[in-house]
Motif scaffolding. Structure first.
Motif, PDB file in Angstrom:
ATOM      1  N   ASP A 130     -19.652 -20.211   7.115  1.00  0.00           N
ATOM      2  CA  ASP A 130     -19.961 -20.909   5.868  1.00  0.00           C
ATOM      3  C   ASP A 130     -20.150 -19.902   4.741  1.00  0.00           C
ATOM      4  O   ASP A 130     -21.075 -19.084   4.763  1.00  0.00           O
ATOM      5  CB  ASP A 130     -21.236 -21.739   6.055  1.00  0.00           C
ATOM      6  N   ASP A 131     -19.298 -19.960   3.733  1.00  0.00           N
ATOM      7  CA  ASP A 131     -19.358 -18.994   2.633  1.00  0.00           C
ATOM      8  C   ASP A 131     -20.664 -19.090   1.849  1.00  0.00           C
ATOM      9  O   ASP A 131     -21.082 -18.115   1.220  1.00  0.00           O
ATOM     10  CB  ASP A 131     -18.167 -19.197   1.686  1.00  0.00           C
ATOM     11  N   LEU A 132     -21.317 -20.237   1.897  1.00  0.00           N
ATOM     12  CA  LEU A 132     -22.601 -20.379   1.209  1.00  0.00           C
ATOM     13  C   LEU A 132     -23.692 -19.498   1.828  1.00  0.00           C
ATOM     14  O   LEU A 132     -24.713 -19.239   1.195  1.00  0.00           O
ATOM     15  CB  LEU A 132     -23.053 -21.846   1.234  1.00  0.00           C
ATOM     16  N   ASN A 133     -23.455 -19.036   3.051  1.00  0.00           N
ATOM     17  CA  ASN A 133     -24.447 -18.208   3.745  1.00  0.00           C
ATOM     18  C   ASN A 133     -24.217 -16.713   3.561  1.00  0.00           C
ATOM     19  O   ASN A 133     -24.973 -15.905   4.125  1.00  0.00           O
ATOM     20  CB  ASN A 133     -24.448 -18.538   5.237  1.00  0.00           C
ATOM     21  N   ARG A 134     -23.227 -16.336   2.770  1.00  0.00           N
ATOM     22  CA  ARG A 134     -22.964 -14.904   2.565  1.00  0.00           C
ATOM     23  C   ARG A 134     -24.188 -14.158   2.065  1.00  0.00           C
ATOM     24  O   ARG A 134     -24.409 -13.000   2.434  1.00  0.00           O
ATOM     25  CB  ARG A 134     -21.815 -14.715   1.564  1.00  0.00           C
ATOM     26  N   VAL A 135     -24.992 -14.799   1.246  1.00  0.00           N
ATOM     27  CA  VAL A 135     -26.171 -14.134   0.691  1.00  0.00           C
ATOM     28  C   VAL A 135     -27.143 -13.708   1.780  1.00  0.00           C
ATOM     29  O   VAL A 135     -27.913 -12.765   1.603  1.00  0.00           O
ATOM     30  CB  VAL A 135     -26.875 -15.067  -0.333  1.00  0.00           C
ATOM     31  N   MET A 136     -27.083 -14.349   2.946  1.00  0.00           N
ATOM     32  CA  MET A 136     -27.970 -14.015   4.059  1.00  0.00           C
ATOM     33  C   MET A 136     -27.295 -13.133   5.101  1.00  0.00           C
ATOM     34  O   MET A 136     -27.924 -12.774   6.100  1.00  0.00           O
ATOM     35  CB  MET A 136     -28.478 -15.300   4.736  1.00  0.00           C
ATOM     36  N   ILE A 137     -26.043 -12.775   4.873  1.00  0.00           N
ATOM     37  CA  ILE A 137     -25.273 -12.040   5.877  1.00  0.00           C
ATOM     38  C   ILE A 137     -24.652 -10.761   5.313  1.00  0.00           C
ATOM     39  O   ILE A 137     -24.802  -9.683   5.885  1.00  0.00           O
ATOM     40  CB  ILE A 137     -24.150 -12.930   6.453  1.00  0.00           C
ATOM     41  N   GLU A 138     -23.958 -10.872   4.204  1.00  0.00           N
ATOM     42  CA  GLU A 138     -23.071  -9.799   3.754  1.00  0.00           C
ATOM     43  C   GLU A 138     -23.821  -8.517   3.390  1.00  0.00           C
ATOM     44  O   GLU A 138     -24.556  -8.473   2.402  1.00  0.00           O
ATOM     45  CB  GLU A 138     -22.236 -10.260   2.552  1.00  0.00           C
ATOM     46  N   ASP A 139     -23.642  -7.497   4.229  1.00  0.00           N
ATOM     47  CA  ASP A 139     -24.313  -6.207   4.038  1.00  0.00           C
ATOM     48  C   ASP A 139     -25.740  -6.413   3.540  1.00  0.00           C
ATOM     49  O   ASP A 139     -26.197  -5.785   2.574  1.00  0.00           O
ATOM     50  CB  ASP A 139     -23.511  -5.326   3.085  1.00  0.00           C
ATOM     51  N   TYR A 140     -26.420  -7.302   4.229  1.00  0.00           N
ATOM     52  CA  TYR A 140     -27.747  -7.751   3.820  1.00  0.00           C
ATOM     53  C   TYR A 140     -28.744  -6.594   3.770  1.00  0.00           C
ATOM     54  O   TYR A 140     -29.576  -6.510   2.858  1.00  0.00           O
ATOM     55  CB  TYR A 140     -28.222  -8.814   4.805  1.00  0.00           C
ATOM     56  N   GLN A 141     -28.662  -5.698   4.747  1.00  0.00           N
ATOM     57  CA  GLN A 141     -29.609  -4.587   4.781  1.00  0.00           C
ATOM     58  C   GLN A 141     -29.348  -3.590   3.658  1.00  0.00           C
ATOM     59  O   GLN A 141     -30.282  -3.119   3.006  1.00  0.00           O
ATOM     60  CB  GLN A 141     -29.551  -3.912   6.146  1.00  0.00           C
ATOM     61  N   ALA A 142     -28.095  -3.291   3.426  1.00  0.00           N
ATOM     62  CA  ALA A 142     -27.754  -2.389   2.317  1.00  0.00           C
ATOM     63  C   ALA A 142     -28.204  -2.978   0.989  1.00  0.00           C
ATOM     64  O   ALA A 142     -28.693  -2.261   0.103  1.00  0.00           O
ATOM     65  CB  ALA A 142     -26.258  -2.121   2.297  1.00  0.00           C
ATOM     66  N   ARG A 143     -28.061  -4.290   0.839  1.00  0.00           N
ATOM     67  CA  ARG A 143     -28.459  -4.939  -0.414  1.00  0.00           C
ATOM     68  C   ARG A 143     -29.973  -4.950  -0.581  1.00  0.00           C
ATOM     69  O   ARG A 143     -30.474  -4.952  -1.713  1.00  0.00           O
ATOM     70  CB  ARG A 143     -27.897  -6.365  -0.468  1.00  0.00           C
ATOM     71  N   TYR A 144     -30.717  -4.945   0.506  1.00  0.00           N
ATOM     72  CA  TYR A 144     -32.171  -4.842   0.404  1.00  0.00           C
ATOM     73  C   TYR A 144     -32.606  -3.423   0.047  1.00  0.00           C
ATOM     74  O   TYR A 144     -33.706  -3.220  -0.478  1.00  0.00           O
ATOM     75  CB  TYR A 144     -32.836  -5.285   1.709  1.00  0.00           C
ATOM     76  N   LEU A 145     -31.752  -2.462   0.348  1.00  0.00           N
ATOM     77  CA  LEU A 145     -32.099  -1.064   0.105  1.00  0.00           C
ATOM     78  C   LEU A 145     -31.748  -0.605  -1.307  1.00  0.00           C
ATOM     79  O   LEU A 145     -32.464   0.204  -1.894  1.00  0.00           O
ATOM     80  CB  LEU A 145     -31.368  -0.169   1.112  1.00  0.00           C
ATOM     81  N   ILE A 146     -30.647  -1.091  -1.848  1.00  0.00           N
ATOM     82  CA  ILE A 146     -30.145  -0.556  -3.107  1.00  0.00           C
ATOM     83  C   ILE A 146     -31.111  -0.847  -4.258  1.00  0.00           C
ATOM     84  O   ILE A 146     -31.749  -1.896  -4.309  1.00  0.00           O
ATOM     85  CB  ILE A 146     -28.741  -1.114  -3.425  1.00  0.00           C
ATOM     86  N   GLU A 171     -35.543 -15.166  -3.973  1.00  0.00           N
ATOM     87  CA  GLU A 171     -34.153 -15.617  -3.893  1.00  0.00           C
ATOM     88  C   GLU A 171     -33.316 -14.961  -4.986  1.00  0.00           C
ATOM     89  O   GLU A 171     -32.160 -14.549  -4.753  1.00  0.00           O
ATOM     90  CB  GLU A 171     -34.096 -17.132  -4.022  1.00  0.00           C
ATOM     91  N   ALA A 172     -33.872 -14.839  -6.190  1.00  0.00           N
ATOM     92  CA  ALA A 172     -33.133 -14.209  -7.287  1.00  0.00           C
ATOM     93  C   ALA A 172     -32.827 -12.747  -6.983  1.00  0.00           C
ATOM     94  O   ALA A 172     -31.730 -12.255  -7.296  1.00  0.00           O
ATOM     95  CB  ALA A 172     -33.941 -14.319  -8.580  1.00  0.00           C
TER      96      ALA A 172
END
Length: 263
Positions: A130-146, A171-172
């Motif tokens: 489900d593409d709506l779930n990308r925010v919870m999947i896609e390189d999620y750890q890297a995005r939390y770090l940057i 969420e934002a």
């Protein structure tokens, strides 16, 4: 990719001397962070900030926030600038497939999660596809770090207390990093990891806590004393379709690089 992993490993092994700053456990969701927080609370007690999310943090009075000696939460890289303090920052990474499965489990059982009503009816295969779930999947750890050029204080002014109850600020923060180009994301995450005092992995939590204890100047835990908090229930996810593993690998390539370098 092998050369990138080797470079990251050399960074992880060459830590700068620890400064006498408060500890910040930069908690990436579903990486055993609740267990880390239980252990930190056993040492810091009420001197550990109780906030888990940015929505909780911004509602604490400034004078109270300034009194805490340790923080453990989903504040990305914005805690230091927000509080005007420097920290000894540590984090834990997790194998991306396992982290994503755990995230799926969490959203299905957490009735207050913004995506609960949609995800509760999804199999793990559906969740990945489900593409709506990308925010919870896609390189999620890297995005939390940057660390992006944004102000947590300014962002917080956009939301009311009622919004914070719905975790709107958290969420934002997650949504803001999703459009980043991959080279920028990879580079930014690596820079942040390079500056951390300790980087561990979920599968070696005792080793991580022992190293954190050393830099924080607190007693290390015995292996038997490592807490197990908020552990996901027995995995009942079905086998993925042929397409889903490919999609998951494509969506988490940078996370996999970071994790491979840390193990």
């Amino acid at each position: 990719m092998a050369s990138r992993i080797a470079t990251l490993r050399s960074w992880f092994e060459k830590r700068a001397p620890t400064q006498d700053y408060p500890v910040y456990f930069q908690h990436i969701p579903k990486t055993a962070g609740s267990s880390v927080k239980v252990w930190l609370r056993s040492h810091y007690g009420d001197h550990l900030c109780p906030a888990d999310l940015a929505d909780h943090l911004v509602l604490i009075p400034a004078e109270k926030r300034a009194s805490y000696q340790a923080f453990a939460g989903h504040f990305h890289c914005y805690l230091g600038p927000y509080l005007g303090r420097e920290f000894v920052t540590v984090t834990v990474l997790r194998e991306p497939l396992a982290r994503t499965r755990s995230h799926w489990h969490h959203v299905r059982r957490a009735h207050d999660h913004p995506y609960h009503l949609r995800v509760i009816g999804q199999s793990f295969n559906d969740f990945v596809m489900d593409d709506l779930n990308r925010v919870m999947i896609e390189d999620y750890q890297a995005r939390y770090l940057i660390k992006l050029p944004l102000s947590l204080a300014v962002m917080a002014t956009r939301f009311s207390e009622a919004d914070h109850v719905l975790f709107a600020l958290a969420e934002a923060l997650e949504q803001t990093s999703l459009p980043l180009l991959k080279p920028e994301l990879r580079s930014g995450a690596r820079i942040v990891l390079k500056g951390m005092a300790v980087v561990g992995v979920t599968e070696r939590l005792h080793d991580f806590l022992t190293r954190v204890a050393e830099v924080a100047g607190i007693p290390p835990p015995t292996a038997a004393a490592v807490p197990r908090a908020n552990v996901t229930e027995q995995d009942d996810a079905e086998e993925l379709s042929e397409e889903a593993p490919r999609r998951l690998r494509d969506l988490t390539r940078i996370d996999q690089e970071l994790y491979d370098a840390a193990i």
